[in-house]
Write an enzyme that holds these catalytic residues in place. Structure first.
Site, PDB file in Angstrom:
ATOM      1  N   THR B  55     158.485  77.437  81.150  1.00  0.00           N
ATOM      2  CA  THR B  55     159.291  78.569  81.622  1.00  0.00           C
ATOM      3  C   THR B  55     159.978  78.270  82.953  1.00  0.00           C
ATOM      4  O   THR B  55     160.616  79.144  83.519  1.00  0.00           O
ATOM      5  CB  THR B  55     158.511  79.907  81.751  1.00  0.00           C
ATOM      6  OG1 THR B  55     157.627  79.840  82.900  1.00  0.00           O
ATOM      7  CG2 THR B  55     157.698  80.213  80.504  1.00  0.00           C
ATOM      8  N   LYS B  59     154.957  80.522  87.724  1.00  0.00           N
ATOM      9  CA  LYS B  59     154.533  81.845  87.284  1.00  0.00           C
ATOM     10  C   LYS B  59     153.799  81.816  85.947  1.00  0.00           C
ATOM     11  O   LYS B  59     153.007  82.718  85.651  1.00  0.00           O
ATOM     12  CB  LYS B  59     155.760  82.757  87.144  1.00  0.00           C
ATOM     13  CG  LYS B  59     156.479  83.032  88.448  1.00  0.00           C
ATOM     14  CD  LYS B  59     155.848  84.189  89.194  1.00  0.00           C
ATOM     15  CE  LYS B  59     156.668  84.574  90.416  1.00  0.00           C
ATOM     16  NZ  LYS B  59     156.058  85.678  91.174  1.00  0.00           N
ATOM     17  N   THR B  81     155.326  94.554  82.479  1.00  0.00           N
ATOM     18  CA  THR B  81     155.462  94.275  83.906  1.00  0.00           C
ATOM     19  C   THR B  81     156.885  94.584  84.335  1.00  0.00           C
ATOM     20  O   THR B  81     157.757  94.826  83.495  1.00  0.00           O
ATOM     21  CB  THR B  81     155.115  92.809  84.236  1.00  0.00           C
ATOM     22  OG1 THR B  81     154.883  92.675  85.645  1.00  0.00           O
ATOM     23  CG2 THR B  81     156.237  91.849  83.825  1.00  0.00           C
ATOM     24  N   SER B  84     162.393  90.779  88.011  1.00  0.00           N
ATOM     25  CA  SER B  84     163.801  90.421  87.849  1.00  0.00           C
ATOM     26  C   SER B  84     163.914  88.945  87.518  1.00  0.00           C
ATOM     27  O   SER B  84     164.988  88.385  87.480  1.00  0.00           O
ATOM     28  CB  SER B  84     164.576  90.724  89.129  1.00  0.00           C
ATOM     29  OG  SER B  84     163.975  90.023  90.191  1.00  0.00           O
ATOM     30  N   GLY B 184     157.072  85.115  98.711  1.00  0.00           N
ATOM     31  CA  GLY B 184     157.808  86.321  98.318  1.00  0.00           C
ATOM     32  C   GLY B 184     156.805  87.467  98.292  1.00  0.00           C
ATOM     33  O   GLY B 184     156.456  88.028  99.315  1.00  0.00           O
ATOM     34  N   GLU B 207     159.275  81.961 104.370  1.00  0.00           N
ATOM     35  CA  GLU B 207     160.060  83.111 103.913  1.00  0.00           C
ATOM     36  C   GLU B 207     161.525  82.920 104.280  1.00  0.00           C
ATOM     37  O   GLU B 207     161.822  82.366 105.337  1.00  0.00           O
ATOM     38  CB  GLU B 207     159.594  84.391 104.637  1.00  0.00           C
ATOM     39  CG  GLU B 207     158.482  85.123 103.955  1.00  0.00           C
ATOM     40  CD  GLU B 207     158.244  86.511 104.557  1.00  0.00           C
ATOM     41  OE1 GLU B 207     158.341  86.659 105.789  1.00  0.00           O
ATOM     42  OE2 GLU B 207     157.948  87.437 103.784  1.00  0.00           O
ATOM     43  N   SER B 306     158.500  75.499  93.546  1.00  0.00           N
ATOM     44  CA  SER B 306     158.054  76.625  92.722  1.00  0.00           C
ATOM     45  C   SER B 306     158.824  76.834  91.439  1.00  0.00           C
ATOM     46  O   SER B 306     158.248  77.287  90.445  1.00  0.00           O
ATOM     47  CB  SER B 306     158.095  77.900  93.571  1.00  0.00           C
ATOM     48  OG  SER B 306     159.367  78.048  94.176  1.00  0.00           O
TER      49      SER B 306
END
Lengths: 326, 326
Positions: B55, B59, B81, B84, B184, B207, B306
């Site tokens: 994917t 995550k 869930t 976005s 995040g 961040e 990530s």
């Protein structure tokens, strides 16, 4: 012309030696299988990601081996080659890491990205007219000046180095039934065929339709004298080498061809599944597997993903992608 | 609010259990070090390439763990869930592989690529207005209909799953001194901090300047009520979660910020060295390391890359690249 295995053409022992020689400087690239890609192709595909190799292509393996062999043989001095692409950058970096200078003869119409890569790795670029003759003359001039020529593929040390990718793939996925590589000059496929001979997998090579000199040469039983390539796969435009052709005749199950449209489509397919940008030459293996279910369906197939040296902008232009994912 | 480790917040044992639970379906992503990138950054950087995860993002680890835990607890039914982006696609695939249905609430202005990804993995998309309130209301409606809500980050099973990336990185490069992740909602960094606590590395989180709600919350000692994010890092716009904030307060050495221009520059740098396209959120770690030599110079640093969910066309548009390599 005849070749003596172990001298003119490497054998499996040479590939193991090459691997021992280069493994500290060459990246052990990942092998990635993706169920979504498998579903699209109808087989289980294990991608050896040489696009993530240092310099962005498998060529760094052969170049590293050829440079290391010089030191073993006590040969000093600068090296030279002609290359419009990945071999040039690979030789430049391998030479730099060994404290040598590399001189790369490049056609004056080479892609700016590839010229920049050679220079970034410390190579000296010598431009020539974009003809075989001009290229050979310029290289000959450098050799006359005392430099050591390292042929991009028709060279036993280069072939042995390229074969180390298949060796690693074999060690990681010992149950493969087939293995597929792109075919240009034949360095990668000949190294792969030698590395996997005792392993018993069937080796397939894929040529672009517009650079199918090897298919023609196999039909004739001898290498064609000249061939005008017309394909977007810029890494596969060379005419097959003599050593390479000999290995292909005896060790490759079949040479298949794919169209440029096949390459464009499978570059997009590969990105959409694996999030990896590959250059057109690399997409040959995906296209070849996709187009020939009668050969590959249901099998465990290894694919050498040869390189990722294409800018994102060029990838977008070549594949005609918009800002929306397909 | 207080949390009980091992129940509300996972501990290291939970991360090991999560790893055992998900390792057959989650990809063991490669760790790549590139000497050229090291030279540009002034440290030795080991990139855990979760952009190559199934994917296209880490995550999938948390989503797989959360779904597997439901079965262990004997909980049946569909999951839901709001997301976005990458969590939605990850939950869709994890649910599909477990024979469940996933319902994903997405703002109507979500990127077409991310909507398409959720649908490709079998998820049902429910559009809502692009406000926190509309999103929460739509999810609440699905829960009223009997669906099981899986929060994208403020959830112990999600945190434990995300921590498995650092666990693998630790196993592959046990001598790391520091580890850096994007920040995040805080799922990845809190999992990383828990996974690495006994290992003794210093954890840093990065961040975007335009979504620095955690920096503000740390200064205040409590999570800000609202924050209007303004950054190209679309994966990092969420406000930090409660569990996540608790772990960050106690287990993260420092939260650093980077500008959107830093992200654009380091997306290009990363591509030029590693031939990998990363989304802006991922570039935070490269930018953070580049901007803070006083922290990272000369160290062995692990970076969790990530995600890679950006189209090549969007990457080109965002970074302003022409067809020539920089």
């Amino acid at each position: 012309m005849s070749f003596e295995p172990g001298r003119d053409i490497p054998d499996i022992a040479d590939i193991h030696l090459a691997h021992a020689r280069i493994q500290d400087q060459v990246r052990l690239t990942p092998v990635i299988n993706d169920p979504g890609l498998d579903e699209a192709l109808g087989c289980k595909l294990y991608c050896k990601c040489e696009n993530l190799q240092r310099t962005g292509a498998f060529k760094f393996r052969g170049a590293s081996n050829a440079i290391a062999r010089l030191a073993e043989d006590g040969v000093e001095g600068s090296v030279a080659t002609h290359s419009s692409g990945n071999h040039g950058a690979a030789l430049a970096l391998a030479a730099k890491l060994a404290g040598r200078t590399a001189h790369i003869v490049m056609p004056e119409n080479s892609s700016p990205m590839k010229i920049e890569a050679v220079r970034r790795f410390g190579g000296h670029v010598h431009f020539c007219a974009p003809t075989d003759r001009s290229r050979a003359e310029e290289l000959e001039r450098l050799v006359q000046d005392g430099m050591i020529a390292i042929h991009p593929y028709d060279n036993a040390d280069i072939i042995a180095g390229q074969g180390t990718a298949a060796l690693e793939l074999e060690q990681e996925v010992p149950t493969l039934e087939q293995i597929v590589t792109p075919l240009g000059g034949g360095g990668l496929v000949s190294g792969t065929a030698i590395a996997t001979r005792a392993w018993g997998v069937s080796v397939y090579a894929i040529e672009p339709e517009g650079a199918a000199d090897t298919v023609v040469s196999l039909q004739r039983g001898e290498i064609v004298d000249s061939y005008e390539p017309d394909t977007i796969a810029d890494g596969l435009r060379a005419i097959v080498g003599r050593r390479n052709f000999h290995v292909i005749q005896t060790g490759v199950k079949q040479v298949l061809t794919v169209s440029d449209d096949d390459l464009r489509e499978t570059m997009v397919l590969f990105w959409s599944k694996l999030k990896l940008l590959i250059e057109p030459s690399s997409a040959t293996v995906i296209a070849g597997v996709r187009n020939h279910p009668e050969i590959f369906a249901g099998k465990k197939v290894g694919a050498i993903i040869s390189g990722g040296n294409i800018t994102p902008a060029d990838w977008v232009a070549l594949t005609g992608q918009s800002t929306e994912c397909t």
